[in-house]
Design an enzyme around this catalytic site. Sequence first.
Site, PDB file in Angstrom:
ATOM      1  N   HIS A  70       0.858  -1.184   0.000  1.00  0.00           N
ATOM      2  CA  HIS A  70       0.000   0.000   0.000  1.00  0.00           C
ATOM      3  C   HIS A  70       0.891   1.229   0.000  1.00  0.00           C
ATOM      4  O   HIS A  70       1.658   1.449   0.941  1.00  0.00           O
ATOM      5  CB  HIS A  70      -0.900   0.000   1.232  1.00  0.00           C
ATOM      6  CG  HIS A  70      -1.738   1.238   1.368  1.00  0.00           C
ATOM      7  ND1 HIS A  70      -2.733   1.566   0.481  1.00  0.00           N
ATOM      8  CD2 HIS A  70      -1.700   2.237   2.287  1.00  0.00           C
ATOM      9  CE1 HIS A  70      -3.300   2.700   0.843  1.00  0.00           C
ATOM     10  NE2 HIS A  70      -2.677   3.130   1.945  1.00  0.00           N
ATOM     11  N   LYS A 108      -0.427  10.729   1.196  1.00  0.00           N
ATOM     12  CA  LYS A 108       0.452  10.215   0.140  1.00  0.00           C
ATOM     13  C   LYS A 108      -0.037  10.641  -1.249  1.00  0.00           C
ATOM     14  O   LYS A 108       0.750  11.098  -2.077  1.00  0.00           O
ATOM     15  CB  LYS A 108       0.527   8.681   0.221  1.00  0.00           C
ATOM     16  CG  LYS A 108       1.068   8.137   1.527  1.00  0.00           C
ATOM     17  CD  LYS A 108       1.194   6.637   1.510  1.00  0.00           C
ATOM     18  CE  LYS A 108      -0.154   5.943   1.358  1.00  0.00           C
ATOM     19  NZ  LYS A 108      -1.029   6.178   2.537  1.00  0.00           N
ATOM     20  N   ASP A 146      -2.017   4.052  -4.442  1.00  0.00           N
ATOM     21  CA  ASP A 146      -2.775   3.168  -3.563  1.00  0.00           C
ATOM     22  C   ASP A 146      -2.173   1.766  -3.466  1.00  0.00           C
ATOM     23  O   ASP A 146      -1.863   1.287  -2.390  1.00  0.00           O
ATOM     24  CB  ASP A 146      -4.245   3.088  -3.999  1.00  0.00           C
ATOM     25  CG  ASP A 146      -5.085   2.390  -2.932  1.00  0.00           C
ATOM     26  OD1 ASP A 146      -5.036   2.831  -1.768  1.00  0.00           O
ATOM     27  OD2 ASP A 146      -5.764   1.402  -3.265  1.00  0.00           O
ATOM     28  N   ARG A 175      17.674  14.931  12.648  1.00  0.00           N
ATOM     29  CA  ARG A 175      17.773  16.331  12.215  1.00  0.00           C
ATOM     30  C   ARG A 175      19.003  16.599  11.368  1.00  0.00           C
ATOM     31  O   ARG A 175      19.115  17.647  10.746  1.00  0.00           O
ATOM     32  CB  ARG A 175      17.777  17.251  13.444  1.00  0.00           C
ATOM     33  CG  ARG A 175      16.513  17.124  14.281  1.00  0.00           C
ATOM     34  CD  ARG A 175      16.502  18.098  15.429  1.00  0.00           C
ATOM     35  NE  ARG A 175      16.525  19.480  14.979  1.00  0.00           N
ATOM     36  CZ  ARG A 175      16.511  20.531  15.801  1.00  0.00           C
ATOM     37  NH1 ARG A 175      16.495  20.338  17.116  1.00  0.00           N
ATOM     38  NH2 ARG A 175      16.544  21.758  15.318  1.00  0.00           N
ATOM     39  N   GLY A 229       2.875   4.773   4.275  1.00  0.00           N
ATOM     40  CA  GLY A 229       2.305   5.411   5.455  1.00  0.00           C
ATOM     41  C   GLY A 229       0.865   5.009   5.642  1.00  0.00           C
ATOM     42  O   GLY A 229       0.255   4.363   4.783  1.00  0.00           O
TER      43      GLY A 229
END
Length: 307
Positions: free
Chosen positions: A138, A159, A177, A243, A153
């Site tokens: 997915h 998305k 999808d 980061r 996700g």
Amino acid sequence: MATVIVQEIIDQFDLEMISGDSGIDREIVTSDISRPGLEMAGFFTYYPAERVQLLGKTELSFFNSLPDSERNARMDRLCTLETPCIIITRNLDIPEELISAANEAGIPVLRSKSKTTHLSSRVTNYLEARLAPMTSVHGVLVDIYGIGVLLTGASGVGKSETALELVKRGHRLVADDSVEIRQTGDNDLVGNAPDLIRHLLEIRGLGIINVMTLFGAGAIRNYKKISITMELELWNEQKMYDRLGLEEDKIDFIDTTLPRLTIPVRPGRNLSVIVEVAAMNFRLKRMGINTAKQFNERLNDAIKNHE
């Protein structure tokens, strides 16, 4: 396990059906092609009967030199219940012994105008693509500056909306999808969309849109090698996100490992730009330019100089 039937090979390579049409539904389960030269000489100890058998000028010339007493025996052993089909190349004449043995075993005998080596290469490539290990995930697959980016996700994280914005920025959609992923090489994963939803994009509140119709043929691709995955997740205040870019996360698909980035999502973040820059930065890393490592080295040098 994926399979291909003989009828597909006939249609794909415009092969002439000589005999054995009752066996066109036989399954081909391996991409390897056999040219049974040793078998024509009578050595069947390691005969790969489950492969497509390809007979060219060399094999048939040797066979035609055999005495009549041996010809029927050779073809009887060549045509087994496991053999999917036998292809004759160069439009060569087909021995009657082969037709007789193939009919008895129900094996299709086909003929091609192509040269043996050329046809062998084409059939092998086709079968490798069709029989490659496959999984479905997915997500959304987008081609960004030549980099295949797989967005994953939870449902509703954004998305498809990110993919739409990337298409508007000049990039190309491969699948939305559901992404079918095939391992076409030792470390190569190629993704494509299922036929039912090819070129389509689902946007909540808007519905299904056809990307090719709206943005043109330059906005889509039918398949793309996947180079990196990016996981979109809702921002978690309790989680520490990378980061600097020094951490390298990985994810496995079939037998291949891909780099994975985790991108937190919250209002105000332009995901399409972030994904686009991440793809560009990944491309730079493959060229040997790692900004995070360079910064870390400069920081360490600065600390040493102040000690």
